[in-house]
Design a protein around this motif. Sequence first.
Motif, PDB file in Angstrom:
ATOM      1  N   ALA A  31      22.810  22.641   3.773  1.00  0.00           N
ATOM      2  CA  ALA A  31      22.806  23.903   4.523  1.00  0.00           C
ATOM      3  C   ALA A  31      21.455  24.238   5.147  1.00  0.00           C
ATOM      4  CB  ALA A  31      23.234  25.044   3.597  1.00  0.00           C
ATOM      5  N   LEU A  32      20.402  23.525   4.751  1.00  0.00           N
ATOM      6  CA  LEU A  32      19.058  23.831   5.239  1.00  0.00           C
ATOM      7  C   LEU A  32      18.957  23.642   6.745  1.00  0.00           C
ATOM      8  CD1 LEU A  32      16.116  24.543   4.422  1.00  0.00           C
ATOM      9  CD2 LEU A  32      15.688  22.084   4.389  1.00  0.00           C
ATOM     10  N   ARG A  33      18.341  24.625   7.383  1.00  0.00           N
ATOM     11  CA  ARG A  33      18.062  24.556   8.824  1.00  0.00           C
ATOM     12  C   ARG A  33      16.558  24.404   8.940  1.00  0.00           C
ATOM     13  NH1 ARG A  33      21.898  29.168  11.262  1.00  0.00           N
ATOM     14  NH2 ARG A  33      21.562  27.999  13.184  1.00  0.00           N
ATOM     15  N   ILE A  34      16.134  23.229   9.315  1.00  0.00           N
ATOM     16  CA  ILE A  34      14.740  22.809   9.225  1.00  0.00           C
ATOM     17  C   ILE A  34      13.752  23.845   9.740  1.00  0.00           C
ATOM     18  CG2 ILE A  34      13.060  21.064   9.963  1.00  0.00           C
ATOM     19  CD1 ILE A  34      15.073  20.135   7.785  1.00  0.00           C
ATOM     20  N   ASP A  35      13.993  24.417  10.898  1.00  0.00           N
ATOM     21  CA  ASP A  35      13.066  25.424  11.409  1.00  0.00           C
ATOM     22  C   ASP A  35      13.649  26.827  11.302  1.00  0.00           C
ATOM     23  OD1 ASP A  35      14.939  25.589  13.420  1.00  0.00           O
ATOM     24  OD2 ASP A  35      13.538  25.240  15.049  1.00  0.00           O
ATOM     25  N   GLY A  36      14.663  26.965  10.493  1.00  0.00           N
ATOM     26  CA  GLY A  36      15.321  28.255  10.335  1.00  0.00           C
ATOM     27  C   GLY A  36      16.440  28.480  11.337  1.00  0.00           C
ATOM     28  N   GLU A  37      16.460  27.694  12.405  1.00  0.00           N
ATOM     29  CA  GLU A  37      17.484  27.874  13.433  1.00  0.00           C
ATOM     30  C   GLU A  37      18.198  26.582  13.824  1.00  0.00           C
ATOM     31  OE1 GLU A  37      16.441  30.227  16.821  1.00  0.00           O
ATOM     32  OE2 GLU A  37      15.114  31.506  15.646  1.00  0.00           O
ATOM     33  N   ALA A  38      17.654  25.445  13.449  1.00  0.00           N
ATOM     34  CA  ALA A  38      18.261  24.157  13.815  1.00  0.00           C
ATOM     35  C   ALA A  38      19.628  24.012  13.153  1.00  0.00           C
ATOM     36  CB  ALA A  38      17.345  23.020  13.378  1.00  0.00           C
ATOM     37  N   ASN A  39      20.434  23.130  13.673  1.00  0.00           N
ATOM     38  CA  ASN A  39      21.722  22.849  13.047  1.00  0.00           C
ATOM     39  C   ASN A  39      21.490  22.166  11.706  1.00  0.00           C
ATOM     40  OD1 ASN A  39      23.129  23.828  15.301  1.00  0.00           O
ATOM     41  ND2 ASN A  39      23.081  21.837  16.290  1.00  0.00           N
ATOM     42  N   SER A  40      22.262  22.582  10.723  1.00  0.00           N
ATOM     43  CA  SER A  40      22.162  21.974   9.396  1.00  0.00           C
ATOM     44  C   SER A  40      22.888  20.631   9.383  1.00  0.00           C
ATOM     45  CB  SER A  40      22.785  22.902   8.349  1.00  0.00           C
ATOM     46  OG  SER A  40      24.200  22.987   8.557  1.00  0.00           O
ATOM     47  N   ILE A  41      22.606  19.824   8.378  1.00  0.00           N
ATOM     48  CA  ILE A  41      23.312  18.555   8.217  1.00  0.00           C
ATOM     49  C   ILE A  41      24.798  18.823   8.018  1.00  0.00           C
ATOM     50  CG2 ILE A  41      23.584  16.520   6.737  1.00  0.00           C
ATOM     51  CD1 ILE A  41      20.509  16.697   6.246  1.00  0.00           C
ATOM     52  N   ALA A  42      25.134  19.843   7.231  1.00  0.00           N
ATOM     53  CA  ALA A  42      26.545  20.175   7.009  1.00  0.00           C
ATOM     54  C   ALA A  42      27.228  20.494   8.328  1.00  0.00           C
ATOM     55  CB  ALA A  42      26.682  21.348   6.038  1.00  0.00           C
ATOM     56  N   TRP A  43      26.587  21.312   9.159  1.00  0.00           N
ATOM     57  CA  TRP A  43      27.200  21.663  10.443  1.00  0.00           C
ATOM     58  C   TRP A  43      27.328  20.430  11.330  1.00  0.00           C
ATOM     59  CZ3 TRP A  43      26.298  21.314  15.616  1.00  0.00           C
ATOM     60  CH2 TRP A  43      27.166  22.046  16.440  1.00  0.00           C
ATOM     61  N   LEU A  44      26.292  19.608  11.406  1.00  0.00           N
ATOM     62  CA  LEU A  44      26.324  18.426  12.264  1.00  0.00           C
ATOM     63  C   LEU A  44      27.458  17.482  11.883  1.00  0.00           C
ATOM     64  CD1 LEU A  44      22.484  17.834  12.475  1.00  0.00           C
ATOM     65  CD2 LEU A  44      23.988  18.279  14.447  1.00  0.00           C
ATOM     66  N   VAL A  45      27.615  17.224  10.595  1.00  0.00           N
ATOM     67  CA  VAL A  45      28.672  16.311  10.146  1.00  0.00           C
ATOM     68  C   VAL A  45      30.041  16.948  10.346  1.00  0.00           C
ATOM     69  CG1 VAL A  45      29.659  15.139   8.125  1.00  0.00           C
ATOM     70  CG2 VAL A  45      27.187  15.025   8.577  1.00  0.00           C
ATOM     71  N   TRP A  46      30.168  18.235  10.023  1.00  0.00           N
ATOM     72  CA  TRP A  46      31.446  18.927  10.233  1.00  0.00           C
ATOM     73  C   TRP A  46      31.801  18.907  11.717  1.00  0.00           C
ATOM     74  CZ3 TRP A  46      32.194  23.422  13.125  1.00  0.00           C
ATOM     75  CH2 TRP A  46      33.488  23.959  13.067  1.00  0.00           C
ATOM     76  N   HIS A  47      30.855  19.231  12.560  1.00  0.00           N
ATOM     77  CA  HIS A  47      31.097  19.310  14.002  1.00  0.00           C
ATOM     78  C   HIS A  47      31.463  17.941  14.588  1.00  0.00           C
ATOM     79  CE1 HIS A  47      30.644  20.211  18.236  1.00  0.00           C
ATOM     80  NE2 HIS A  47      29.613  19.376  18.329  1.00  0.00           N
ATOM     81  N   LEU A  48      30.717  16.911  14.259  1.00  0.00           N
ATOM     82  CA  LEU A  48      31.038  15.602  14.835  1.00  0.00           C
ATOM     83  C   LEU A  48      32.417  15.152  14.379  1.00  0.00           C
ATOM     84  CD1 LEU A  48      30.779  12.716  13.019  1.00  0.00           C
ATOM     85  CD2 LEU A  48      28.419  13.432  12.935  1.00  0.00           C
TER      86      LEU A  48
END
Length: 167
Positions: A31-48
Amino acid sequence: MTPAELLSDCFGRIAEGVPAVLDGLRDDQLALRIDGEANSIAWLVWHLTRVQDDHVADAFGTEQVWLADGWHERFALPLEPADTGYGHGFDQVAAVRANATLLAGYHAAVAERTLQLLADVTPEQLDEVVDDAWDPPVTRGVRLVSVFDDDAKHLGQAEFARGLLPG
């Protein structure tokens, strides 16, 4: 190599990369968003995975795994069931929270369905128009290449984000 074999190899590489990027990550890391606003790993994998599921199902005239197999219920996200993540803003990205097992399971189911659909696809089927809302109209082959391209970019972003995780 046939076009079906080529496309299967492409999507197979995504199917190998997704579990690798998720392996061993805790929920807070996903769930971490590297700069506070970037897409999280969870979102990226879910989205792709959602885009692959949605677009491949549409290209072949089949149901989405997300809906047909109840993945939208298992994830229980505060989003519309048809949502693929396209155009998500800050709050919507933050709302996509899931553990590695759930994300990997959904992706494996979508990858399996994709490879089943690709197994016997012919060059003639790849030339069939599946979306005439564009100029030029989009063929099944062009749609599949577009999905693979999107998947590869988002997987690469997830791999990059994993490399930046603290600790």
